[in-house]
Design an enzyme around this catalytic site. Structure first.
Site, PDB file in Angstrom:
ATOM      1  N   ARG A 288      17.107  -8.415 -11.887  1.00 37.36           N
ATOM      2  CA  ARG A 288      17.100  -7.193 -11.386  1.00 37.36           C
ATOM      3  C   ARG A 288      18.523  -6.921 -12.873  1.00 37.36           C
ATOM      4  O   ARG A 288      19.330  -6.713 -12.522  1.00 37.36           O
ATOM      5  CB  ARG A 288      17.832  -7.237  -9.828  1.00 37.36           C
ATOM      6  CG  ARG A 288      17.011  -7.950  -9.028  1.00 37.36           C
ATOM      7  CD  ARG A 288      16.173  -6.173  -8.252  1.00 37.36           C
ATOM      8  NE  ARG A 288      14.640  -6.320  -9.355  1.00 37.36           N
ATOM      9  CZ  ARG A 288      14.208  -5.643  -8.503  1.00 37.36           C
ATOM     10  NH1 ARG A 288      13.815  -5.772  -7.275  1.00 37.36           N
ATOM     11  NH2 ARG A 288      12.621  -5.664  -8.971  1.00 37.36           N
TER      12      ARG A 288
ATOM     13  N   TYR B 161      -8.443   0.460  17.464  1.00 38.15           N
ATOM     14  CA  TYR B 161      -7.914   1.268  16.223  1.00 38.15           C
ATOM     15  C   TYR B 161      -7.554   2.142  16.425  1.00 38.15           C
ATOM     16  O   TYR B 161      -6.359   2.986  15.973  1.00 38.15           O
ATOM     17  CB  TYR B 161      -9.334   1.815  16.235  1.00 38.15           C
ATOM     18  CG  TYR B 161      -9.430   2.750  14.337  1.00 38.15           C
ATOM     19  CD1 TYR B 161     -10.270   1.961  13.590  1.00 38.15           C
ATOM     20  CD2 TYR B 161      -8.737   3.867  14.427  1.00 38.15           C
ATOM     21  CE1 TYR B 161      -9.860   2.187  12.176  1.00 38.15           C
ATOM     22  CE2 TYR B 161      -9.060   4.060  12.900  1.00 38.15           C
ATOM     23  CZ  TYR B 161      -9.071   4.279  11.930  1.00 38.15           C
ATOM     24  OH  TYR B 161      -9.087   4.579  11.013  1.00 38.15           O
TER      25      TYR B 161
ATOM     26  N   LYS C 290      11.986  -6.592   5.385  1.00 39.38           N
ATOM     27  CA  LYS C 290      12.979  -7.317   5.445  1.00 39.38           C
ATOM     28  C   LYS C 290      13.370  -6.996   6.828  1.00 39.38           C
ATOM     29  O   LYS C 290      13.926  -8.253   7.485  1.00 39.38           O
ATOM     30  CB  LYS C 290      13.282  -6.477   4.359  1.00 39.38           C
ATOM     31  CG  LYS C 290      13.256  -6.667   3.006  1.00 39.38           C
ATOM     32  CD  LYS C 290      13.770  -5.133   2.238  1.00 39.38           C
ATOM     33  CE  LYS C 290      14.883  -6.254   1.375  1.00 39.38           C
ATOM     34  NZ  LYS C 290      13.876  -6.964  -0.022  1.00 39.38           N
TER      35      LYS C 290
ATOM     36  N   PHE D 220      16.398   2.722  -5.946  1.00 40.50           N
ATOM     37  CA  PHE D 220      15.438   0.857  -5.107  1.00 40.50           C
ATOM     38  C   PHE D 220      14.426   1.567  -6.345  1.00 40.50           C
ATOM     39  O   PHE D 220      13.841   2.734  -6.474  1.00 40.50           O
ATOM     40  CB  PHE D 220      15.021   0.669  -4.060  1.00 40.50           C
ATOM     41  CG  PHE D 220      14.028  -0.922  -3.614  1.00 40.50           C
ATOM     42  CD1 PHE D 220      14.890  -1.881  -4.765  1.00 40.50           C
ATOM     43  CD2 PHE D 220      12.988  -0.632  -3.608  1.00 40.50           C
ATOM     44  CE1 PHE D 220      14.211  -2.996  -4.931  1.00 40.50           C
ATOM     45  CE2 PHE D 220      12.284  -1.536  -3.426  1.00 40.50           C
ATOM     46  CZ  PHE D 220      13.139  -3.030  -4.391  1.00 40.50           C
ATOM     47  N   THR D 221      13.713   0.196  -6.643  1.00 40.69           N
ATOM     48  CA  THR D 221      12.907   0.361  -7.911  1.00 40.69           C
ATOM     49  C   THR D 221      11.422   1.062  -7.979  1.00 40.69           C
ATOM     50  O   THR D 221      10.981   2.276  -8.323  1.00 40.69           O
ATOM     51  CB  THR D 221      12.181  -0.579  -8.858  1.00 40.69           C
ATOM     52  OG1 THR D 221      11.642  -1.749  -6.815  1.00 40.69           O
ATOM     53  CG2 THR D 221      13.379  -1.724  -8.936  1.00 40.69           C
TER      54      THR D 221
ATOM     55  N   PHE E 136       7.930  -4.899 -14.579  1.00 36.75           N
ATOM     56  CA  PHE E 136       8.718  -5.784 -14.967  1.00 36.75           C
ATOM     57  C   PHE E 136       7.649  -6.706 -13.319  1.00 36.75           C
ATOM     58  O   PHE E 136       7.528  -7.766 -13.381  1.00 36.75           O
ATOM     59  CB  PHE E 136       9.764  -6.117 -13.722  1.00 36.75           C
ATOM     60  CG  PHE E 136      10.102  -4.505 -12.243  1.00 36.75           C
ATOM     61  CD1 PHE E 136       9.832  -3.745 -12.026  1.00 36.75           C
ATOM     62  CD2 PHE E 136       9.960  -5.353 -10.815  1.00 36.75           C
ATOM     63  CE1 PHE E 136      10.332  -3.015 -10.901  1.00 36.75           C
ATOM     64  CE2 PHE E 136       9.627  -5.264  -9.960  1.00 36.75           C
ATOM     65  CZ  PHE E 136       9.810  -3.418  -9.565  1.00 36.75           C
TER      66      PHE E 136
ATOM     67  N   ASP F  92      17.463   4.661   4.088  1.00 38.08           N
ATOM     68  CA  ASP F  92      16.427   4.082   3.961  1.00 38.08           C
ATOM     69  C   ASP F  92      16.941   2.390   4.254  1.00 38.08           C
ATOM     70  O   ASP F  92      17.979   2.163   4.275  1.00 38.08           O
ATOM     71  CB  ASP F  92      16.488   3.556   2.556  1.00 38.08           C
ATOM     72  CG  ASP F  92      14.966   2.140   2.263  1.00 38.08           C
ATOM     73  OD1 ASP F  92      14.852   1.136   2.868  1.00 38.08           O
ATOM     74  OD2 ASP F  92      15.040   2.276   0.659  1.00 38.08           O
TER      75      ASP F  92
END
Ligand code: F0G
Length: 488
Positions: A395, A86, A272, A138-139, A461, A229
């Site tokens: 998109r 932990y 990613k 970005f969304t 979406f 990002d």
């Protein structure tokens, strides 16, 4: 200092330019292509929203590269030596070392995925009335900034909106407009400038190092911080190496380090960047670190696991080192480049030059007869699934939001994204994609629009349900059967 040696490229005697895989496939998952009648049923059951489909009905899953990239044998093997604890896990210490080696940032906050980093950054830095300049949103970034009362201002260059362009860096921010915005808004209302590597929503387009250096100059002048990002940073570094003068001989490691050195805070989605899961925020600024650190145990988990399984932390650690290898970070872009150029030769409108993450088809041109309010990109995704079994992602306006009067804010670009998860698909599968899309292009008048029948207020979406306007899907299937007979 150079981190890795730059590699060469393989040229073919016959002059063909095809991407060559620098890996071999040792574990496979079988695929099924269900008949076209079932595909028609399946998209109906999913409310014409590809997010709501089950993989049992999907042949090539090109929804996203998020958490679907192929892992390496090294990554998988390290998952078995994870130090589960932990607090104080030694796997986390290894993760810290990899982040510091690859990104040059020594203070690390783990989070369960990219948007969790956005939640923490937005909660701490964004206030009612804040303005956040960026190359493009970005969304999930937009949603978190708005949730905290902030506003996004996108300062992309005119080149970014050209579907077909020879510009190597369509992800650049307009530095002149950036400075104008800062003067107009006042630095006290700008918590940070955000730069997104390989700008996702405009076709995975990179920014140049020169552009980032100019942003740094402006940030220094006005004492602002830059948040990067880095979810698609490996690919952005690959494009800098391939396209920017002065970087041809630089290794990916060198370029990555230079990019991160220019930014105060770096966050990423491990789903990613490193073919695993998880994510993190990292910095060398102790004040920034201290401001955010208490939110990690509150929302994510203790500071040494952040809601990520320890096994995934091991995989992410190896994945980050693998990001230094241009064969790894260049695999998806080189397949995308191949697909985009082949589709372009057939007259099919795709974003050029090919970017990161996926091949992006311009639905505005492909389905020019469908008004934007009838979601041409969403319709194209549904139609393409029906005739190929390939799942893409909308998109465009469906992924956008409504204004205060309830009207759709029409998206700048109306795209069908076909993601190329790293090292997952073969070139013959890409040929199948090209062939089926070509057939659809020849039969595009058969495709009609779609409309919402259930529409959630936030990130609609993901879970919204839609229906076709008219019975075009049935007509499309009839033509498919007439042309292909009993072919799947
Ligand atoms: N930033 C960028 C640039 C992304 O592409 C994503 C995710 C995120 C942040 C959020 O990361 O999913 O780990 O929470 N993009 C995925 C996609 C979902 O399919 O493009 P996450």
């Amino acid at each position: 200092m150079e981190k890795t040696q730059k590699k060469g490229t393989v040229k073919f005697f016959n002059g063909k330019q095809i991407p060559l895989e620098m890996h071999k496939v040792r574990i496979v998952q079988s695929l099924k292509l269900v008949p076209v009648e079932r595909r028609l049923e399946a998209i109906g059951e999913a409310g014409y929203n590809s997010f709501l489909m089950g993989t049992k009905d999907i042949f090539l899953d090109m929804l996203t590269d998020s958490g679907t990239n192929a892992m390496s044998d090294e990554q998988l093997s390290k998952m078995f030596v994870a130090d589960d604890a932990y607090a104080g896990s030694q796997s986390f210490v290894k993760f810290q070392k990899s982040v510091s080696h690859v990104f040059g940032k020594n203070l690390l906050l783990p989070v369960h995925q990219g948007r969790a980093a956005e939640n923490i950054i937005s909660q701490i830095f964004v206030r009612q009335g804040s303005v956040i300049p960026m190359n493009y949103h970005f969304t999930t970034t937009l949603a978190h900034i708005q949730l905290n009362g902030g506003r996004v201002v996108e300062l992309f260059t005119p080149e970014a909106m050209k579907i077909k362009s020879a510009h190597p860096f369509k992800g650049n921010i307009d530095v002149v407009r950036l400075e104008e915005l800062i003067k107009k808004t006042g630095t006290e209302n700008i918590p940070f400038i955000r730069m997104e590597a390989s700008t996702n929503l405009i076709g995975g387009q990179p920014f140049s190092m020169d552009n980032l250096k100019n942003v740094r100059r402006v940030a220094d002048k006005y004492k602002l911080i830059i948040v990067l990002d880095a979810s698609l940073i490996g690919e952005n570094a690959f494009f800098i190496q391939k396209r920017e003068q002065g970087y041809e001989e630089r290794s990916i490691g060198f370029i990555l380090k230079e990019m991160c050195d220019l930014c105060d805070m770096v966050y990423f989605s491990g789903r990613k960047v490193s073919s695993s899961r998880g994510g993190a925020i990292c910095t060398n600024n102790i004040d920034l670190y201290n401001k955010m650190k208490d939110l990690v145990p509150l929302y994510e988990g203790f500071l040494t696991y952040g809601g990520i399984s320890i096994r995934e932390i091991e995989a992410m650690t190896v994945g980050l080192y693998e990001t230094l290898d241009e064969d790894v970070v260049g695999q998806s872009p080189s397949f995308i480049n191949y697909a985009a150029n082949e589709l372009d030769k057939l007259g099919i409108p795709v974003i050029l030059p090919g970017g990161a993450l996926g091949c992006h088809v311009d639905a505005k041109q492909f389905l020019a007869h469908i008004p934007q309010a009838d979601y041409p990109a969403g319709a194209l995704v549904a139609a393409f699934y029906i005739i190929s079994g390939i799942r893409g992602m909308e998109r465009g306006t469906m992924s956008s939001i409504r204004d205060e009067q309830g009207n759709d804010i029409l998206a700048d670009l109306e795209l069908m994204r076909l993601a190329f998860p790293r090292r997952v698909f073969t070139l013959s599968q890409v040929e199948y994609l090209i062939d089926r899309l070509n057939w659809l292009f020849h039969n595009k008048e058969l495709v009609g629009g779609i409309k919402f029948v259930e529409e959630p207020p936030v990130l609609r979406f993901f879970t919204g349900r839609l229906a076709p306007i008219g019975n075009w899907p049935e007509k499309l299937v009839a033509k498919f059967k007439a042309d292909f007979g009993d072919s799947l």
